[in-house]
Design an enzyme around this catalytic site. Structure first.
Site, PDB file in Angstrom:
ATOM      1  N   GLN A 217      -4.689  -1.400   9.305  1.00 33.04           N
ATOM      2  CA  GLN A 217      -4.649  -3.021   8.836  1.00 33.04           C
ATOM      3  C   GLN A 217      -5.128  -3.835   9.759  1.00 33.04           C
ATOM      4  OE1 GLN A 217      -3.318  -3.437   5.731  1.00 33.04           O
ATOM      5  NE2 GLN A 217      -4.209  -5.460   6.042  1.00 33.04           N
TER       6      GLN A 217
ATOM      7  N   ASP B  46     -11.299   2.676   3.684  1.00 35.54           N
ATOM      8  CA  ASP B  46     -11.772   1.406   3.695  1.00 35.54           C
ATOM      9  C   ASP B  46     -13.397   1.297   3.408  1.00 35.54           C
ATOM     10  OD1 ASP B  46      -9.640  -0.233   3.289  1.00 35.54           O
ATOM     11  OD2 ASP B  46      -9.333  -0.267   5.273  1.00 35.54           O
TER      12      ASP B  46
ATOM     13  N   LYS C 132       0.776  -1.595  -0.023  1.00 36.19           N
ATOM     14  CA  LYS C 132      -0.107   0.123   0.048  1.00 36.19           C
ATOM     15  C   LYS C 132       0.911   1.326   0.212  1.00 36.19           C
ATOM     16  CE  LYS C 132      -3.667  -2.393   1.952  1.00 36.19           C
ATOM     17  NZ  LYS C 132      -4.782  -2.766   3.200  1.00 36.19           N
TER      18      LYS C 132
END
Ligand code: NAP
Length: 282
Positions: A97, A120, A53
């Site tokens: 994460q 997200d 990422k």
């Protein structure tokens, strides 16, 4: 003959557009688009995802702020960091994460991320907006699937779509996106009866269950569009999907491979959402 949907090529194309939009944002506002990535502990898979990422940010001109916290981090410390990032004007998107180490309360931590920085698309407000058919930040993997359908001219309107899997991060938002695109949607899960029968009626079949090569040709209608979200390992430890590609591909009109299908789209949509969040910021 089926068409293989090339997620890698589409991801590269979208990343080019994202790079341009990030540069335009910087020119307009005198500030980079910024993404904060928070990793707690040292789970090897999570380390790889986070590294990828950050690398993707660099490649598209998005500034990344990386926070690596030790596995023994306390809930208050994590929440304090997230609240600081929530208030930081340089940070347009915040990503934690997952999974977090077991002693941490994932839900409480994610609740510290304001909806407008929830790149997200996991928070209740963004999920609620999606359910109501409003523009919002959408979970990256299903959002990427919709981009693939669009790219290949596959219009879900009026089609019978079956989503296999009902997780909060893939199956449920996928079903809502297809419904919002006017498909007639059925969601299946581990308690579904006559799974083969239901799947074999699908014009569009999206599979996200985490079972290697589970979907076989007898579960797929001739000419169906088959999207394989799964990332599994086969009996030889090789990366494969939830769909038995070899038997299903000849029957499908379009199919995604694993690797090279949905996978490359997920990080791309994270970057896409981050740029969107930046433009939406004051
Ligand atoms: P998850 O949270 O484990 O959910 C799996 C879903 O599949 C559940 O709804 C479960 O039903 C259902 N299921 C499991 N076994 C089944 C069976 N035998 N028959 C019918 N339904 C079954 O998984 P996830 O996070 O959505 O991930 C699914 C897969 O996608 C995994 O392989 C994951 O690695 C992959 N993935 C890939 C990406 C990407 O970027 N390509 C992103 C995210 C996930 P119940 O609800 O009844 O338990």
């Amino acid at each position: 003959m089926s068409t293989i949907i090339d997620g890698k090529a589409l991801a590269a194309k979208l990343r080019g557009q994202i790079r341009e939009r990030a540069a335009a944002f910087c020119a307009e506002r005198g500030q980079d688009v910024g993404l904060a990535v928070v990793l707690v502990g040292n789970d090897p898979a999570s380390e790889v995802y986070v590294r990828n990422k950050i690398k993707a940010c660099e490649e598209t001109g998005i500034r990344s702020f990386s926070y690596r916290l030790p596995a023994e981090t306390r809930q208050e410390q994590l929440e304090e960091l997230l609240q600081t990032l929530a208030a930081d004007a340089r940070v347009h998107g915040i990503l934690v994460q997952l999974p977090l180490p077991k002693h941490l309360d994932e839900r409480a931590a994610l609740a510290c991320i304001p909806a407008e920085k929830d790149v997200d698309g996991f928070c209740a407000q963004n999920v609620g907006n999606l359910a109501m058919g409003r523009d919002t930040l959408v979970a990256c993997t299903p959002h990427g699937v919709m981009k693939m359908l669009e790219e290949y001219g596959i219009d879900p309107r009026g089609k019978r779509a079956v989503v296999l899997g009902r997780s909060n991060i893939v199956g449920k938002p996928m079903a809502m996106l297809l419904l919002n695109a006017d498909a007639t949607v059925t969601v299946c899960h581990s308690k579904t009866k006559d799974l083969r029968e239901v799947c074999s009626q699908a014009d569009i079949l999206v599979v996200a269950i985490g079972r290697a090569k589970f979907v076989t040709a007898d579960m797929v209608k001739e000419g169906a569009v088959v999207i394989d979200v799964g990332m599994d390992r086969d009996e030889n430890g090789k990366l494969c999907g939830d769909v038995d590609f070899a038997s299903v591909a000849p029957k499908a009109s379009y199919i995604t491979p694993v690797p090279g299908g949905v996978g490359p789209m997920t990080i791309t949509m994270l970057l896409y959402n981050t740029v969107l969040a930046a433009y939406g910021s004051k």
